[in-house]
Design a protein around this motif. Structure first.
Motif, mmCIF file in Angstrom:
data_model
loop_
_atom_site.group_PDB
_atom_site.id
_atom_site.type_symbol
_atom_site.label_atom_id
_atom_site.label_comp_id
_atom_site.label_asym_id
_atom_site.label_seq_id
_atom_site.Cartn_x
_atom_site.Cartn_y
_atom_site.Cartn_z
ATOM 1 N N ASN A 1 34.374 72.145 -14.113
ATOM 2 C CA ASN A 1 33.190 72.151 -13.251
ATOM 3 C C ASN A 1 32.015 72.849 -13.928
ATOM 4 O O ASN A 1 32.196 73.666 -14.836
ATOM 5 N N PHE B 1 25.986 70.521 -5.069
ATOM 6 C CA PHE B 1 26.726 70.889 -3.862
ATOM 7 C C PHE B 1 25.832 71.622 -2.869
ATOM 8 O O PHE B 1 25.794 71.292 -1.673
ATOM 9 N N VAL C 1 29.996 64.652 -3.567
ATOM 10 C CA VAL C 1 30.616 65.973 -3.654
ATOM 11 C C VAL C 1 31.913 65.986 -2.843
ATOM 12 O O VAL C 1 31.896 65.771 -1.621
ATOM 13 N N VAL D 1 31.271 64.839 -8.171
ATOM 14 C CA VAL D 1 31.314 66.302 -8.245
ATOM 15 C C VAL D 1 32.590 66.714 -7.523
ATOM 16 O O VAL D 1 32.639 66.768 -6.293
ATOM 17 N N GLU E 1 26.794 71.194 -11.091
ATOM 18 C CA GLU E 1 27.528 70.610 -9.973
ATOM 19 C C GLU E 1 27.431 71.491 -8.734
ATOM 20 O O GLU E 1 27.340 70.988 -7.600
#
Length: 406
Positions: A386, A394, A356, A25, A390
Motif C-alpha cells: 500500500n 481513501f 477503495v 486501492v 492510496e
C-alpha cells in the motif's frame, strides 16, 4: 536493504487492475492479503510439474511432492523459530488450528469446572471453540477486559487465575484495535500458574517472522492467506512436549501407526494431527510465502507500514465526522472507524465505487463491539504494497461518503 515500494507493488499482479474504472486501492488486508507472483508461480509449478499425494509413495512424483511439502514445514519452522519442525502442524487454516487444540485438550485434559481465560477482543475463531467446550464439558470461560485502545492490565490478568485455570487464549494483534498484547509477560504469568498459553497470531504473523521460543508460548496460530500465501492452509505451532501428550483431532490415513480390527495406535506429531490427504499445493505455497517474506527488507516493510498507519490515523483524526477505535500510537496497520450518522456497510459500498476496498461489520469480534458500544465498524488495513497516495484516495472517498450519508 532499502525498501522500494514500486518494486514491491510490481510483485502483485492483482494491483494492476481497475474497479469501476478506477485503480484498485486494496485496504482489506486484515481480512486477507493479496499474493505475490512468487507464490502464484509456486502453486503453478506444483500443479504443472510436481503434484502427487505425499508420504508413503515410492514413485518419483510422490517423492518430489513429499520433499517439497516437508521443505515447506521447515520454512515455517524458521519463520516461527520453532525448536523442531515436528512442532509445526499443517491445518486447513487458523480456525482449524484453534479447533484442533480445543478438541484435543478438551478430550484429554480438561474437566468440568476447569477454566480458560480469553480477552474480550478475541476473534470468534478464538472464542467459539472454547464455548463448545463450555457447552459440552462444563468448561468455565473467564474474560479479561481491555481498555478502549486495547491495553491490558497485567495485575487484573493475573487476578483471574485460580488453581482450575488451564489455558489462556489471546490475540497477537487485534484485528479491530490494532494493539499488540504483552504476550511474553502474559505467558510468564500463565506458566507461573501452571496454565498453557495460546496465541492467535493470524494478524501478527503477516508483519514479519515470529520467535515463539522468545515469546515462551505453548501454541501459536498462523494462517496462510494472511501471510501472503493461499487460503485453505494454516499452521499450529505447539511445543513438542505438549503435542506428544495430545490425542488426535481427526481420524484417517497418515495419522496412524497401526490399525487392526480391535485397536488403533497413532503416529507421532506432527503427522498425528494431519489426517487424510493434506492441502499439498497450499502447504508448499505457504512455504514459498514465508520464504518470500523472509527475503524482504523486514525492517523497511515494518517502517513503511508504521508510516502508513500514522498517515491514516492523522488524516482520519482531522475529520470531525469520523470516530476512530484504537489509538495506541504503536498500533499495527489496522484502522477501525465509523462515519457519523452512517452504517459501515453503506460507507463501504460508497468507498467501493471509488475503487477503495475496506471491510465493514463486526469483524468476528462481537464481544469487543459490545465493549466499544457499537454493532459494527468500517476498517481499513494496510500491507507492504500500500502507498500514502492510496490513503489519500481513501480519505477523499470518505469525504464523498460523508456528503452523501452524513
Amino acid at each position: 536493504m532499502t525498501f522500494d515500494l514500486t518494486a514491491m507493488r510490481a510483485q502483485f499482479p492483482i494491483l494492476e487492475q481497475e474497479v469501476y474504472g478506477k485503480p484498485l486501492v486494496y485496504l482489506d488486508n486484515a481480512a486477507s492479503v493479496q499474493k505475490p507472483r512468487a507464490v502464484i508461480e509456486r502453486m503453478t509449478d506444483v500443479l504443472t510439474g510436481g503434484y502427487a499425494n505425499v508420504h508413503r509413495g515410492l514413485h518419483f512424483m510422490s517423492n518430489k511432492a513429499t520433499a517439497d511439502y516437508e521443505t515447506a514445514r521447515e520454512s515455517v519452522r524458521k519463520y516461527l523459530n520453532a525448536a523442531s519442525k515436528d512442532e509445526i502442524i499443517f491445518t486447513m487454516g487458523g480456525t482449524d488450528a484453534i479447533n484442533l487444540v480445543a478438541h484435543s485438550l478438551g478430550v484429554a485434559q480438561l474437566q468440568e469446572g476447569d477454566e480458560i481465560i480469553l480477552s474480550v477482543m478475541e476473534h470468534h475463531s478464538n472464542i467459539v471453540p472454547w464455548h463448545l467446550l463450555r457447552e459440552r464439558k462444563g468448561i468455565v470461560l473467564k474474560w479479561l477486559d481491555v481498555s478502549e485502545d486495547g491495553d491490558i492490565d497485567l495485575a487484573a490478568f493475573e487476578a483471574l487465575f485460580s488453581d482450575r485455570t488451564k489455558l489462556v487464549g489471546v490475540t497477537g494483534l487485534s484485528n479491530v484495535l490494532g494493539c499488540e498484547p504483552p504476550v511474553q509477560e502474559m505467558a510468564e504469568i500463565a506458566h507461573a500458574h501452571n496454565a498453557l498459553m495460546l496465541v492467535d497470531g493470524c494478524q501478527k504473523s503477516v508483519h514479519g517472522p515470529v520467535d515463539v521460543q522468545a515469546l515462551g508460548v505453548d501454541f501459536y496460530i498462523l494462517t496462510g492467506h494472511k501471510v501472503y500465501g493461499p487460503n485453505g492452509i494454516g499452521v499450529l505451532y505447539g511445543r513438542k512436549k505438549i503435542l506428544d501428550q495430545m490425542p488426535p483431532f481427526r481420524g484417517g490415513g497418515e495419522m496412524i501407526d497401526k490399525v487392526t480390527q480391535d485397536e488403533v495406535t497413532y503416529n507421532d506429531p506432527p503427522h498425528r494431527f494431519e489426517a487424510g490427504t493434506p492441502p499439498i499445493t497450499e502447504a508448499i505455497a505457504l512455504g514459498a510465502a514465508v520464504e518470500w517474506v523472509m527475503q524482504q527488507d523486514i525492517q523497511g516493510v515494518q517502517a513503511h507500514e508504521r508510516a502508513l498507519t500514522d498517515h491514516a490515523m492523522e488524516a482520519l483524526g482531522a475529520l470531525n465526522f469520523i470516530t476512530l477505535y484504537g489509538r495506541d500510537p504503536e498500533k499495527g496497520p489496522v484502522v477501525a472507524f465509523n462515519l457519523e450518522g452512517a452504517h459501515p456497510h453503506d460507507v463501504s459500498t460508497i468507498l467501493d465505487r471509488s475503487g477503495v476496498a475496506v471491510r465493514a461489520g463486526h469483524h468476528c469480534c462481537q464481544p469487543l463491539m459490545h465493549k466499544l458500544g457499537v454493532t459494527a465498524t468500517a476498517r481499513a488495513s494496510f500491507a507492504a504494497y500500500n502507498s500514502h497516495e492510496e490513503i489519500d484516495v481513501f480519505v477523499e472517498a470518505l469525504h464523498k461518503a460523508h456528503n452523501m450519508l452524513g
